[in-house]
Design a protein around this motif. Structure first.
Motif, PDB file in Angstrom:
ATOM      1  N   ALA A 206     -21.333  11.109  49.147  1.00  0.00           N
ATOM      2  CA  ALA A 206     -21.637   9.796  48.590  1.00  0.00           C
ATOM      3  C   ALA A 206     -23.030   9.778  47.973  1.00  0.00           C
ATOM      4  N   LEU A 207     -23.157   9.078  46.843  1.00  0.00           N
ATOM      5  CA  LEU A 207     -24.461   8.977  46.195  1.00  0.00           C
ATOM      6  C   LEU A 207     -25.385   8.077  47.000  1.00  0.00           C
ATOM      7  N   PRO A 208     -26.695   8.369  47.010  1.00  0.00           N
ATOM      8  CA  PRO A 208     -27.644   7.472  47.674  1.00  0.00           C
ATOM      9  C   PRO A 208     -27.650   6.111  47.003  1.00  0.00           C
ATOM     10  N   GLU A 209     -27.967   5.056  47.752  1.00  0.00           N
ATOM     11  CA  GLU A 209     -27.973   3.716  47.211  1.00  0.00           C
ATOM     12  C   GLU A 209     -29.199   3.445  46.327  1.00  0.00           C
ATOM     13  N   GLY A 210     -30.330   4.055  46.672  1.00  0.00           N
ATOM     14  CA  GLY A 210     -31.564   3.785  45.932  1.00  0.00           C
ATOM     15  C   GLY A 210     -31.877   4.871  44.917  1.00  0.00           C
ATOM     16  N   ARG A 211     -32.975   5.588  45.138  1.00  0.00           N
ATOM     17  CA  ARG A 211     -33.410   6.632  44.219  1.00  0.00           C
ATOM     18  C   ARG A 211     -32.698   7.942  44.524  1.00  0.00           C
ATOM     19  N   CYS A 212     -32.396   8.688  43.491  1.00  0.00           N
ATOM     20  CA  CYS A 212     -31.652   9.942  43.621  1.00  0.00           C
ATOM     21  C   CYS A 212     -32.523  11.115  43.177  1.00  0.00           C
ATOM     22  N   ARG A 213     -32.361  12.232  43.860  1.00  0.00           N
ATOM     23  CA  ARG A 213     -33.137  13.439  43.592  1.00  0.00           C
ATOM     24  C   ARG A 213     -32.301  14.385  42.750  1.00  0.00           C
ATOM     25  N   LEU A 214     -32.920  14.965  41.698  1.00  0.00           N
ATOM     26  CA  LEU A 214     -32.192  15.845  40.784  1.00  0.00           C
ATOM     27  C   LEU A 214     -32.954  17.145  40.572  1.00  0.00           C
ATOM     28  N   LEU A 215     -32.197  18.232  40.424  1.00  0.00           N
ATOM     29  CA  LEU A 215     -32.754  19.495  39.941  1.00  0.00           C
ATOM     30  C   LEU A 215     -32.282  19.679  38.510  1.00  0.00           C
ATOM     31  N   ARG A 216     -33.214  19.777  37.572  1.00  0.00           N
ATOM     32  CA  ARG A 216     -32.851  20.011  36.184  1.00  0.00           C
ATOM     33  C   ARG A 216     -32.797  21.519  35.956  1.00  0.00           C
ATOM     34  N   LEU A 217     -31.613  22.046  35.619  1.00  0.00           N
ATOM     35  CA  LEU A 217     -31.378  23.474  35.467  1.00  0.00           C
ATOM     36  C   LEU A 217     -31.213  23.824  33.990  1.00  0.00           C
ATOM     37  N   SER A 218     -31.698  25.013  33.613  1.00  0.00           N
ATOM     38  CA  SER A 218     -31.586  25.450  32.224  1.00  0.00           C
ATOM     39  C   SER A 218     -31.368  26.951  32.185  1.00  0.00           C
ATOM     40  N   ASP A 219     -30.480  27.379  31.280  1.00  0.00           N
ATOM     41  CA  ASP A 219     -30.261  28.813  31.066  1.00  0.00           C
ATOM     42  C   ASP A 219     -30.911  29.285  29.778  1.00  0.00           C
ATOM     43  N   GLY A 220     -31.787  28.452  29.199  1.00  0.00           N
ATOM     44  CA  GLY A 220     -32.459  28.798  27.962  1.00  0.00           C
ATOM     45  C   GLY A 220     -31.805  28.197  26.729  1.00  0.00           C
ATOM     46  N   GLU A 221     -30.521  27.827  26.837  1.00  0.00           N
ATOM     47  CA  GLU A 221     -29.807  27.249  25.702  1.00  0.00           C
ATOM     48  C   GLU A 221     -29.399  25.809  25.958  1.00  0.00           C
ATOM     49  N   SER A 222     -29.020  25.497  27.178  1.00  0.00           N
ATOM     50  CA  SER A 222     -28.594  24.146  27.512  1.00  0.00           C
ATOM     51  C   SER A 222     -29.130  23.773  28.882  1.00  0.00           C
ATOM     52  N   GLU A 223     -29.037  22.469  29.192  1.00  0.00           N
ATOM     53  CA  GLU A 223     -29.556  21.954  30.456  1.00  0.00           C
ATOM     54  C   GLU A 223     -28.489  21.101  31.135  1.00  0.00           C
ATOM     55  N   ILE A 224     -28.495  21.148  32.461  1.00  0.00           N
ATOM     56  CA  ILE A 224     -27.662  20.259  33.255  1.00  0.00           C
ATOM     57  C   ILE A 224     -28.498  19.741  34.409  1.00  0.00           C
ATOM     58  N   ALA A 225     -28.063  18.636  35.013  1.00  0.00           N
ATOM     59  CA  ALA A 225     -28.757  18.050  36.149  1.00  0.00           C
ATOM     60  C   ALA A 225     -27.861  18.131  37.376  1.00  0.00           C
ATOM     61  N   MET A 226     -28.427  18.555  38.508  1.00  0.00           N
ATOM     62  CA  MET A 226     -27.678  18.668  39.753  1.00  0.00           C
ATOM     63  C   MET A 226     -28.300  17.730  40.778  1.00  0.00           C
ATOM     64  N   ILE A 227     -27.494  16.824  41.327  1.00  0.00           N
ATOM     65  CA  ILE A 227     -28.000  15.886  42.315  1.00  0.00           C
ATOM     66  C   ILE A 227     -28.004  16.534  43.693  1.00  0.00           C
ATOM     67  N   VAL A 228     -29.085  16.317  44.442  1.00  0.00           N
ATOM     68  CA  VAL A 228     -29.239  16.904  45.771  1.00  0.00           C
ATOM     69  C   VAL A 228     -29.700  15.809  46.720  1.00  0.00           C
ATOM     70  N   ALA A 229     -29.511  16.064  48.023  1.00  0.00           N
ATOM     71  CA  ALA A 229     -29.997  15.116  49.030  1.00  0.00           C
ATOM     72  C   ALA A 229     -31.482  15.307  49.282  1.00  0.00           C
ATOM     73  N   GLU A 230     -31.926  16.583  49.319  1.00  0.00           N
ATOM     74  CA  GLU A 230     -33.336  16.862  49.605  1.00  0.00           C
ATOM     75  C   GLU A 230     -33.692  18.240  49.068  1.00  0.00           C
ATOM     76  N   VAL A 231     -34.865  18.337  48.459  1.00  0.00           N
ATOM     77  CA  VAL A 231     -35.416  19.625  48.047  1.00  0.00           C
ATOM     78  C   VAL A 231     -36.233  20.160  49.209  1.00  0.00           C
ATOM     79  N   LEU A 232     -35.877  21.343  49.708  1.00  0.00           N
ATOM     80  CA  LEU A 232     -36.518  21.867  50.918  1.00  0.00           C
ATOM     81  C   LEU A 232     -37.759  22.682  50.602  1.00  0.00           C
ATOM     82  N   ASP A 233     -37.589  23.817  49.935  1.00  0.00           N
ATOM     83  CA  ASP A 233     -38.732  24.707  49.750  1.00  0.00           C
ATOM     84  C   ASP A 233     -38.323  25.848  48.824  1.00  0.00           C
TER      85      ASP A 233
END
Length: 705
Positions: free
Chosen positions: A621-648
């Motif tokens: 389930a998506l969080p109700e408030g603010r959402c955390r994203l990792l923006r990924l790129s392979d050099g040609e295109s970009e996608i966004a991946m939603i995560v619960a928490e960025v650890l390290d």
């Protein structure tokens, strides 16, 4: 124009302006010896400077005026109108020659003999007036550049005044930042935003120009070193040549003065211990004269300075014997050291390889002062030596002491600044990759197979009155000292990186050994700059770090032959821990829930007024408030991946274990004995790449970290 020559021109013009008035006043009162001394000092200074710059005509004129004034000072000649007129005529000629020197032209020949003859006793005042040079008219044959070339004028200002100007500009920058924050909070205001942007650009230019006013070329420092080398080499019966490279590199004037003493110690050490006498150099096939070379380079906001000699190099065995005899280290500790740490023994207090105490060396005082002074200004020093070939000292220095890159941290509600040059890494203590343990009174952490001691900033500030620290709730800032040792400083929170304007603090506060200066936040609140080397020393970190692998700084057994890959650890919406290759992570974003659109065949998210394909939303389930994203790129295109928490961030073996047939993963890595699936990002790009990146009409506001 050469900076030294520019200083000569500016100083000569300044003294001309002051001395002309003094001469006229002296003529009215010949008994005023103070004015006579002032005039005499001027012509004496000009004479000496002309000899240095090879201006024979200026030197001859000033020397003649000096002799005449010396007769008056000795009481052998009474000043009269003719003498005053003759001295003024010479000063006029010196002023005109000074202007042509600044313009890069030669002054017309002739006329000097008449000016000098007018100084003789008995010469009529009319002779002096006739000999006095007259400024050429435009129709006369005068030096072209003296009339038409734009001449760069200069004035001499006290450094304290420049510091006040810098302080004012810095306060304006802080006020600008405060205003910018308020404008952001108020929303878009087109009638104000445009003028504010222009004001910001102008203020940035003013700050840059003010900073350059404090800069000085390194050749000013290099210019004083050949004499030092010559005198010291002569005293020790050696021959030493000096070479400089990078004299046009600029450094803050205050920084120049701070490094002058460390450089002097390095030079004395190189000539006394490194460079051999001529007979020994000949015996080893070297030329009689040793070479001491200085090379300066600018890299970003730091200066790299290398000082090298072609002498005998550092005798590591002798240095070890001295360290053991002095009780600095035991034989067992010395045997465990690598070659670099053994070379760094020369910075230990009380150590010297000299056989006897002399006026130059032998007391073991000098190189430890060098390291202390370099670290004091936020720099670092390293040394490399090759037996029989020479030694090189590598210095890393900040461009200026006034502006320093810093990390803002928080402890018990108060903000502090850490010099960024010391910061190795930042980790969360609650991260699963961090292990905390106690060893007696010392707190330890193990991270990336390395165990290092920890101290809490709260304990540093409060001392014995500090409350117990909840270590798992802290953020650990890994500090790397100039000697390459690492320890962890626990803080409540890390805020941001920024360039801070450092200001001095009273000596009573400096004596605490905790603070190195103060600065102001954007809202005008004061913030203290922490003195990292002193904190490490006062808390016993250096003793712990040097205690050896069997005690605190224990290197865990690793397999260095296996290639390692950096990854970003995160938890998905299903709270499972996963990893993604770090080189594919462009940035970490935070968006509001309303910025995500899950309708239709493709999930999308708005980031900074751009539309990106979204993945990872189907795992929970998506969080109700603010959402955390990792923006990924392979050099040609970009996608966004939603995560619960960025650890390290972490490192894994390049060879992954089998993935169990799940097509989402490239394999499984082992971290601290736990399996971590590694995403197959190329599969994600194949399925969701080439996102539609448009600017929607009503874009959601995004806060990017």
């Amino acid at each position: 124009m050469d900076d030294l020559l520019a200083d000569f021109v500016a100083e000569t013009r300044e003294m001309l302006d002051a001395s002309s008035e003094e001469i006229v006043a002296w003529e009215a009162d010949p008994s005023d010896k103070a004015r006579l001394d002032t005039i005499f000092r001027f012509v004496h200074t000009v004479k000496g400077n002309c000899g240095f710059f090879d201006f024979p005509r200026l030197e001859r004129l000033s020397h003649a005026a000096e002799d005449a004034l010396a007769e008056c000072r000795a009481g052998r000649r009474a000043p009269d109108r003719a003498l005053v007129s003759a001295v003024l005529a010479i000063m006029d000629r010196i002023g005109q020659m000074n202007d042509t020197i600044e313009a890069g032209e030669e002054y017309p020949v002739g006329g000097d003999d008449a000016l000098i003859a007018a100084l003789e006793p008995g010469a009529a005042s009319t002779d002096a007036e006739e000999a006095r040079p007259v400024a050429p008219r435009d129709d006369e044959d005068a030096p072209r550049n003296a009339r038409t070339a734009p001449v760069q004028r200069s004035i001499r200002l006290p450094v304290d005044l420049l510091d006040e100007v810098m302080k004012g500009v810095s306060d304006m920058v802080l006020a600008r930042n405060d205003l910018a924050r308020r404008l952001r909070e108020a929303g878009e205001q087109p009638t104000i935003d445009g003028p504010f942007e222009r004001l910001s650009a102008i203020l940035a230019d003013v700050r840059s120009a003010t900073t350059r006013m404090r800069m000085q070329r390194l050749e000013h420092l290099f210019g004083s070193l050949p004499r030092l080398v010559r005198d010291l080499a002569h005293e020790l019966g050696k021959e030493v040549a000096v070479e400089f490279e990078g004299g046009d590199v600029e450094l803050d004037r205050e920084m120049l003065e701070m490094v002058r003493d460390p450089l002097t110690h390095i030079i004395r050490n190189a000539i006394d211990h490194g460079i051999e006498p001529p007979d020994k150099r000949r015996a080893t096939g070297k030329r009689d004269a040793g070479l001491l070379k200085f090379v300066a380079r600018q890299s970003g906001n730091r200066i790299s300075l290398a000082i090298s000699d072609d002498g005998r190099g550092i005798d590591i065995a002798r240095l070890e014997a001295k360290a053991a005899a002095a009780g600095v280290y035991t034989r067992a500790e010395l045997e465990r050291m690598d070659e670099r740490k053994k070379r760094l023994l020369i910075f230990e207090p009380g150590l010297s390889t000299a056989d006897a105490v002399s006026s130059v060396s032998g007391r073991g005082v000098g190189m430890d002062v060098v390291r202390a002074n370099i670290e004091k200004v936020g720099g670092s020093i390293d040394v490399f030596s090759q037996p029989g070939e020479g030694t090189t000292f590598y210095l890393q220095l900040p461009l200026t002491l006034s502006i320093m890159p810093a990390l803002t941290v928080e402890s018990h509600g108060q903000l502090y600044a850490l010099p960024r040059s010391y910061i190795e890494e930042i980790v969360f203590a609650r991260s699963r990759d961090v292990e905390l343990a106690r060893a007696g009174e010392r707190q330890l952490m193990t991270f990336r197979q390395r165990r290092v001691p920890c101290i809490a900033l709260a304990h540093v500030l409060a001392g014995s009155e500090a409350q117990p620290v909840p270590w798992r709730d802290t953020t650990l800032v890994l500090i790397r000292l100039a000697t390459d040792e690492i320890f962890a400083l626990a803080v409540d929170r890390v805020h941001d990186h920024e360039d801070v304007v450092v200001k001095p603090i009273p000596p009573a506060i400096m004596d605490t050994g905790i603070y190195a200066g103060t600065t102001l936040l954007d809202d005008g609140r004061p913030m203290m700059l922490l003195d990292v080397p002193n904190i490490a020393s006062d808390c016993g970190m250096l003793d712990d770090l040097r205690a050896g692998p069997e005690s605190l700084v224990e290197e865990a057994s690793a397999e260095p032959d296996k290639p390692r890959v950096p990854v970003m650890l995160f938890t998905g919406l299903d709270q499972r821990r996963r990893a993604v290759r770090l080189d594919l992570v462009q940035r970490i974003d935070t968006v509001e829930r309303e910025a995500i659109d899950l309708e239709g065949a493709r999930a999308q998210v708005v980031i900074e007024d751009r539309l990106f394909a979204l993945v990872g939303h189907d795992s929970g389930a998506l969080p109700e408030g603010r959402c955390r994203l990792l923006r990924l790129s392979d050099g040609e295109s970009e996608i966004a991946m939603i995560v619960a928490e960025v650890l390290d961030a972490a490192e894994i073996d390049q060879d992954l274990h089998a993935d169990g047939g799940d097509p989402r993963y490239a394999g499984v890595a082992l971290l601290s004995g736990r399996p971590v699936p590694v995403l197959d990002v190329h599969r994600l790009f194949a399925a969701h790449g080439n996102p539609v990146c448009v600017e929607p009409a009503t874009a959601h506001k995004v806060n990017a970290l």
